[in-house]
Design a protein around this motif. Structure first.
Motif, mmCIF file in Angstrom:
data_model
loop_
_atom_site.group_PDB
_atom_site.id
_atom_site.type_symbol
_atom_site.label_atom_id
_atom_site.label_comp_id
_atom_site.label_asym_id
_atom_site.label_seq_id
_atom_site.Cartn_x
_atom_site.Cartn_y
_atom_site.Cartn_z
ATOM 1 N N THR A 1 0.822 -1.203 0.000
ATOM 2 C CA THR A 1 0.000 0.000 0.000
ATOM 3 C C THR A 1 0.860 1.258 0.000
ATOM 4 O O THR A 1 0.564 2.223 -0.701
ATOM 5 C CB THR A 1 -0.941 0.012 1.225
ATOM 6 O OG1 THR A 1 -1.755 -1.161 1.178
ATOM 7 C CG2 THR A 1 -1.844 1.224 1.228
ATOM 8 N N ALA B 1 -7.847 -0.072 -0.409
ATOM 9 C CA ALA B 1 -6.480 0.241 -0.816
ATOM 10 C C ALA B 1 -5.618 -1.020 -0.768
ATOM 11 O O ALA B 1 -4.785 -1.246 -1.650
ATOM 12 C CB ALA B 1 -5.899 1.324 0.078
ATOM 13 N N LYS B 2 -5.856 -1.867 0.243
ATOM 14 C CA LYS B 2 -5.134 -3.139 0.318
ATOM 15 C C LYS B 2 -5.467 -4.004 -0.896
ATOM 16 O O LYS B 2 -4.590 -4.611 -1.502
ATOM 17 C CB LYS B 2 -5.505 -3.897 1.590
ATOM 18 C CG LYS B 2 -4.952 -3.311 2.851
ATOM 19 C CD LYS B 2 -5.453 -4.122 4.043
ATOM 20 C CE LYS B 2 -5.089 -3.466 5.347
ATOM 21 N NZ LYS B 2 -5.638 -4.203 6.499
#
Length: 191
Positions: free
Chosen positions: A21, A100-101
């Protein structure tokens, strides 16, 4: 002789996700992960053997979380239109950190053909059974693709989409679904 320190696999996965990330998929190495958590490379290799196994474990963990949310909304054997609706809702509801991961994992997965293949299969399964010879099927496919487009634009940093705009986009996507699916699966009212 001292007692061996137990390696927390979940903590390793958290750190690996943080590396991807923060620094991108290319920065994820066994060495970088070992340094991030303060253990030896051997400790990471003991837990995952290879970088590919590490990436598999990251994807499996994210997938299990997504599947749990998806099944909560869609049930065990959803109709194709219901499955698309649940996917849109799950994507809309996911918090920014989780998504986001997922974006970082997708970037990492694209580095090897076998990971790319599993991602392609996953996407095909999401659209399986849609009858795209009907208007409803075509609308559902378009809504699915719009969902994925918004996801990519936001979480690969290609477009700055704030939380309010994110919700507006998904309200528009949900409104584009066939009305019988939207009314049967009004999940957003359960928030």
């Amino acid at each position: 002789m001292g007692r061996r320190k137990k390696i927390d696999r979940e903590a390793l996965l958290d750190a690996a996700e943080q590396i991807v990330t923060t620094h991108g998929a290319a920065a994820l190495t066994i060495d970088a992960l070992a340094k991030a958590v303060g253990i030896t490379k051997g400790g990471v290799q003991y837990s995952f053997s290879t970088k590919d196994n590490l990436i598999d474990a990251m994807f499996e963990r994210w997938g299990a979380s997504y599947d749990e949310q998806f099944h909560e909304m869609a049930g065990d054997h959803p109709q194709p239109l219901t499955a698309v609706h649940a996917h849109i809702e799950a994507t809309m509801r996911s918090d920014e950190a989780s998504t986001a991961k997922a974006a970082g994992l997708l970037a990492a997965l694209q580095q090897t053909p076998e990971h790319l293949k599993s991602t392609q299969i996953w996407y095909r399964e999401r659209l399986a059974g849609l009858d795209t010879t009907t208007e409803e099927g075509r609308q559902a496919r378009l809504a699915f693709l719009a969902t994925e487009g918004a996801f990519v634009l936001r979480f690969f940093g290609l477009m700055d989409i704030g939380e309010d705009e994110w919700k507006d986009i998904f309200n528009d996507i949900l409104a584009s679904l066939p009305s019988k699916v939207s009314s049967e699966n009004s999940v957003s009212d359960k928030d």
